[in-house]
Design an enzyme around this catalytic site. Structure first.
Site, PDB file in Angstrom:
ATOM      1  N   ASN A  98     -23.493 -10.514   6.806  1.00 55.69           N
ATOM      2  CA  ASN A  98     -22.253 -11.215   6.083  1.00 55.69           C
ATOM      3  C   ASN A  98     -21.304 -10.834   6.821  1.00 55.69           C
ATOM      4  O   ASN A  98     -20.898 -10.150   7.348  1.00 55.69           O
ATOM      5  CB  ASN A  98     -22.197  -9.245   4.755  1.00 55.69           C
ATOM      6  CG  ASN A  98     -20.759 -10.099   4.200  1.00 55.69           C
ATOM      7  OD1 ASN A  98     -19.650 -10.394   4.081  1.00 55.69           O
ATOM      8  ND2 ASN A  98     -21.075  -9.786   2.510  1.00 55.69           N
ATOM      9  N   HIS A 142     -15.420  -9.834   7.064  1.00 54.28           N
ATOM     10  CA  HIS A 142     -14.245  -8.977   7.562  1.00 54.28           C
ATOM     11  C   HIS A 142     -13.868  -9.823   9.044  1.00 54.28           C
ATOM     12  O   HIS A 142     -13.271  -9.058   9.562  1.00 54.28           O
ATOM     13  CB  HIS A 142     -14.671  -7.862   7.890  1.00 54.28           C
ATOM     14  CG  HIS A 142     -15.359  -6.851   6.122  1.00 54.28           C
ATOM     15  ND1 HIS A 142     -14.425  -6.972   5.816  1.00 54.28           N
ATOM     16  CD2 HIS A 142     -16.474  -6.242   5.798  1.00 54.28           C
ATOM     17  CE1 HIS A 142     -14.528  -6.233   4.318  1.00 54.28           C
ATOM     18  NE2 HIS A 142     -15.460  -5.659   4.526  1.00 54.28           N
ATOM     19  N   HIS A 171     -18.857 -13.523   1.181  1.00 54.49           N
ATOM     20  CA  HIS A 171     -18.274 -13.781  -0.652  1.00 54.49           C
ATOM     21  C   HIS A 171     -16.956 -14.217  -0.504  1.00 54.49           C
ATOM     22  O   HIS A 171     -15.641 -14.394   0.263  1.00 54.49           O
ATOM     23  CB  HIS A 171     -18.276 -12.741  -1.216  1.00 54.49           C
ATOM     24  CG  HIS A 171     -17.671 -11.793  -2.606  1.00 54.49           C
ATOM     25  ND1 HIS A 171     -17.542 -10.448  -2.612  1.00 54.49           N
ATOM     26  CD2 HIS A 171     -17.482 -12.841  -3.494  1.00 54.49           C
ATOM     27  CE1 HIS A 171     -17.281 -11.118  -3.474  1.00 54.49           C
ATOM     28  NE2 HIS A 171     -17.402 -11.540  -4.708  1.00 54.49           N
ATOM     29  N   ARG A 181     -14.774 -15.399  -2.298  1.00 56.46           N
ATOM     30  CA  ARG A 181     -13.594 -13.775  -3.999  1.00 56.46           C
ATOM     31  C   ARG A 181     -12.771 -14.919  -4.870  1.00 56.46           C
ATOM     32  O   ARG A 181     -11.807 -15.782  -3.897  1.00 56.46           O
ATOM     33  CB  ARG A 181     -12.992 -13.072  -3.817  1.00 56.46           C
ATOM     34  CG  ARG A 181     -14.385 -12.228  -2.743  1.00 56.46           C
ATOM     35  CD  ARG A 181     -13.449 -10.764  -2.405  1.00 56.46           C
ATOM     36  NE  ARG A 181     -12.367 -10.381  -3.595  1.00 56.46           N
ATOM     37  CZ  ARG A 181     -12.665  -9.482  -4.306  1.00 56.46           C
ATOM     38  NH1 ARG A 181     -13.701  -8.261  -3.995  1.00 56.46           N
ATOM     39  NH2 ARG A 181     -11.977  -8.414  -5.076  1.00 56.46           N
ATOM     40  N   ARG A 237      -9.413 -13.318  -0.790  1.00 52.15           N
ATOM     41  CA  ARG A 237      -8.885 -12.247  -0.301  1.00 52.15           C
ATOM     42  C   ARG A 237      -8.588 -12.101   1.531  1.00 52.15           C
ATOM     43  O   ARG A 237      -8.803 -12.427   2.525  1.00 52.15           O
ATOM     44  CB  ARG A 237      -9.635 -10.501  -0.634  1.00 52.15           C
ATOM     45  CG  ARG A 237      -8.903  -9.339   0.029  1.00 52.15           C
ATOM     46  CD  ARG A 237      -9.709  -8.451  -0.111  1.00 52.15           C
ATOM     47  NE  ARG A 237      -9.791  -7.894  -2.021  1.00 52.15           N
ATOM     48  CZ  ARG A 237     -10.342  -7.122  -2.719  1.00 52.15           C
ATOM     49  NH1 ARG A 237     -11.120  -6.775  -2.130  1.00 52.15           N
ATOM     50  NH2 ARG A 237     -10.478  -7.476  -3.965  1.00 52.15           N
ATOM     51  N   GLU A 239     -21.904 -15.478  -2.180  1.00 52.60           N
ATOM     52  CA  GLU A 239     -22.079 -14.623  -3.136  1.00 52.60           C
ATOM     53  C   GLU A 239     -20.946 -15.192  -3.938  1.00 52.60           C
ATOM     54  O   GLU A 239     -20.281 -15.493  -3.148  1.00 52.60           O
ATOM     55  CB  GLU A 239     -21.239 -12.830  -1.844  1.00 52.60           C
ATOM     56  CG  GLU A 239     -22.595 -12.582  -1.704  1.00 52.60           C
ATOM     57  CD  GLU A 239     -22.521 -10.594  -1.002  1.00 52.60           C
ATOM     58  OE1 GLU A 239     -20.977 -10.358  -0.953  1.00 52.60           O
ATOM     59  OE2 GLU A 239     -22.708 -10.145  -0.414  1.00 52.60           O
ATOM     60  N   THR A 279     -21.718   1.086 -13.571  1.00 49.83           N
ATOM     61  CA  THR A 279     -20.947   3.188 -13.082  1.00 49.83           C
ATOM     62  C   THR A 279     -21.483   2.582 -11.747  1.00 49.83           C
ATOM     63  O   THR A 279     -20.824   3.800 -10.989  1.00 49.83           O
ATOM     64  CB  THR A 279     -21.792   4.173 -13.809  1.00 49.83           C
ATOM     65  OG1 THR A 279     -22.886   3.552 -13.797  1.00 49.83           O
ATOM     66  CG2 THR A 279     -20.962   4.246 -15.176  1.00 49.83           C
ATOM     67  N   GLU A 303     -31.048  -8.296  -4.958  1.00 45.20           N
ATOM     68  CA  GLU A 303     -30.317  -7.435  -4.332  1.00 45.20           C
ATOM     69  C   GLU A 303     -30.015  -5.818  -4.566  1.00 45.20           C
ATOM     70  O   GLU A 303     -29.090  -5.642  -5.404  1.00 45.20           O
ATOM     71  CB  GLU A 303     -29.405  -7.551  -3.469  1.00 45.20           C
ATOM     72  CG  GLU A 303     -28.806  -6.771  -1.773  1.00 45.20           C
ATOM     73  CD  GLU A 303     -26.943  -7.564  -1.166  1.00 45.20           C
ATOM     74  OE1 GLU A 303     -27.818  -8.906  -1.086  1.00 45.20           O
ATOM     75  OE2 GLU A 303     -26.278  -7.159  -1.146  1.00 45.20           O
ATOM     76  N   HIS A 359     -25.275  -2.616   1.250  1.00 41.00           N
ATOM     77  CA  HIS A 359     -23.563  -2.529   1.009  1.00 41.00           C
ATOM     78  C   HIS A 359     -23.421  -1.546   1.425  1.00 41.00           C
ATOM     79  O   HIS A 359     -24.938  -0.359   1.216  1.00 41.00           O
ATOM     80  CB  HIS A 359     -23.048  -2.864  -0.866  1.00 41.00           C
ATOM     81  CG  HIS A 359     -21.790  -2.093  -0.796  1.00 41.00           C
ATOM     82  ND1 HIS A 359     -20.964  -3.160  -0.098  1.00 41.00           N
ATOM     83  CD2 HIS A 359     -21.120  -1.000  -0.335  1.00 41.00           C
ATOM     84  CE1 HIS A 359     -19.799  -2.760  -0.824  1.00 41.00           C
ATOM     85  NE2 HIS A 359     -19.862  -1.478  -0.891  1.00 41.00           N
TER      86      HIS A 359
HETATM   87  N1  PXP Z   1     -24.255  -6.955  -0.269  1.00 40.62           N
HETATM   88  C1  PXP Z   1     -23.335  -7.664  -0.839  1.00 40.62           C
HETATM   89  C2  PXP Z   1     -23.479  -8.343  -2.517  1.00 40.62           C
HETATM   90  C3  PXP Z   1     -21.875  -7.098  -0.837  1.00 40.62           C
HETATM   91  O1  PXP Z   1     -21.472  -7.803  -1.895  1.00 40.62           O
HETATM   92  C4  PXP Z   1     -21.517  -7.111   0.083  1.00 40.62           C
HETATM   93  C5  PXP Z   1     -20.117  -6.712   1.247  1.00 40.62           C
HETATM   94  O2  PXP Z   1     -20.005  -5.699  -0.081  1.00 40.62           O
HETATM   95  C6  PXP Z   1     -22.552  -6.718   1.773  1.00 40.62           C
HETATM   96  C7  PXP Z   1     -23.640  -7.012   1.162  1.00 40.62           C
HETATM   97  C8  PXP Z   1     -22.506  -6.119   2.724  1.00 40.62           C
HETATM   98  O3  PXP Z   1     -21.629  -4.516   3.065  1.00 40.62           O
HETATM   99  P1  PXP Z   1     -21.723  -4.207   3.944  1.00 40.62           P
HETATM  100  O4  PXP Z   1     -20.063  -4.914   4.607  1.00 40.62           O
HETATM  101  O5  PXP Z   1     -20.919  -2.771   3.860  1.00 40.62           O
HETATM  102  O6  PXP Z   1     -22.251  -4.555   4.732  1.00 40.62           O
END
Ligand code: PXP
Length: 249
Positions: A7, A10, A52, A54, A58, A79, A110, A160, A200
């Site tokens: 992913n 960032h 993702h 968004r 962002r 995503e 939650t 997922e 995540h």
């Molecule tokens: N999977 C999904 C569905 C996400 O939205 C994210 C980003 O929050 C990730 C995986 C990757 O998470 P991380 O950046 O904490 O590895």
């Protein structure tokens, strides 16, 4: 072998921190480029690239996604929120897969996953639209029976599992119980015929436990890989994660 989806959100977060106001995503001094990062990640063994897009834009911008579609050689996993606008965008883009994620409070369980149970009609509409277009759908859900069972009934081929609650419990006595919930969730999903992905909060330490979950197809990992890449470079960061994911395989 457990597959690795990297992913790259960032990388775009870092670029936007400096260049958001300019409106530019490439060229001149604009850096770092998430598409370049994606290509390097693939070279080091990433099996797919995840972004993702968004609705608040962002980090990843639409232009990034179109450039990725052209540039990468593996699979593009988009995503997205479960909305008509994003569905329309995905149908134009034609990624290999979409992963439906919550973006506003009403859609969130939650545990932070997509509340498929509370948004059944909206989720069904997107799953069906994607299926008709030949795009695989994944649902980002907490490891709870009702969410998993309904995901299977709606015909989403993949889920997922949200590993955030487990990751947050890393220094707490709850950790073994959170791991066990994921284990049971993965087993149930597999039994119902779902392909099981997870993501995540997965990092270079907790991967030692996460990798022991049954039936894992792919892990989507972002923050820890991008963070490590600052010190080791992208390729080493990806190689190291892939090695840790598949120790002994
Ligand atoms: N999977 C999904 C569905 C996400 O939205 C994210 C980003 O929050 C990730 C995986 C990757 O998470 P991380 O950046 O904490 O590895």
């Amino acid at each position: 072998m457990i597959l690795l989806g990297v992913n790259i959100d960032h990388c775009a977060t870092l670029r936007q921190a400096r260049y958001r106001e300019s409106g530019r995503t490439t060229g001149g001094n604009v850096e770092p480029d998430p598409v370049t990062l994606a290509v390097l990640a693939e070279r080091a063994g990433a099996d797919g690239i995840t972004v993702h897009l968004r609705e608040d834009h962002r980090h990843i911008q639409e232009r990034d996604v179109w450039r990725l579609r052209e540039a990468i050689a593996t699979r593009l996993n988009l995503e997205m929120a479960c909305t008509p606008a994003m569905t329309e965008f995905a149908l134009k883009l034609k990624p290999d897969s979409v992963c439906l994620v919550p973006e506003n409070r009403k859609e969130i369980t939650t545990e932070g996953g997509l509340d498929v149970v509370g948004n059944e009609d909206r989720v069904r509409a997107v799953v069906e639209a994607m299926r008709a277009a030949g795009i695989v759908t994944s649902l980002f859900i907490s490891p709870d029976e009702p969410q998993i069972e309904l995901s299977a009934r709606l015909g989403s081929p993949w889920i997922e599992l949200h590993t955030g609650a487990y990751a947050e419990a890393c220094h707490s006595p709850r950790r073994p119980a959170e791991l066990e919930r994921l284990r049971r969730g993965a087993a149930l999903a597999h039994q119902l015929g779902l392909v099981v992905n997870a993501g995540h909060g997965i990092n270079y330490v907790n991967i030692a436990e996460i990798r022991t979950l049954p039936h894992l197809h792919e892990l989507n990992i972002g923050h820890s890989i991008i963070s490590r890449a600052l010190f080791t470079g992208v390729e080493e960061a990806v190689r190291e994660m892939k090695t840790r994911m598949n120790v002994g395989k």
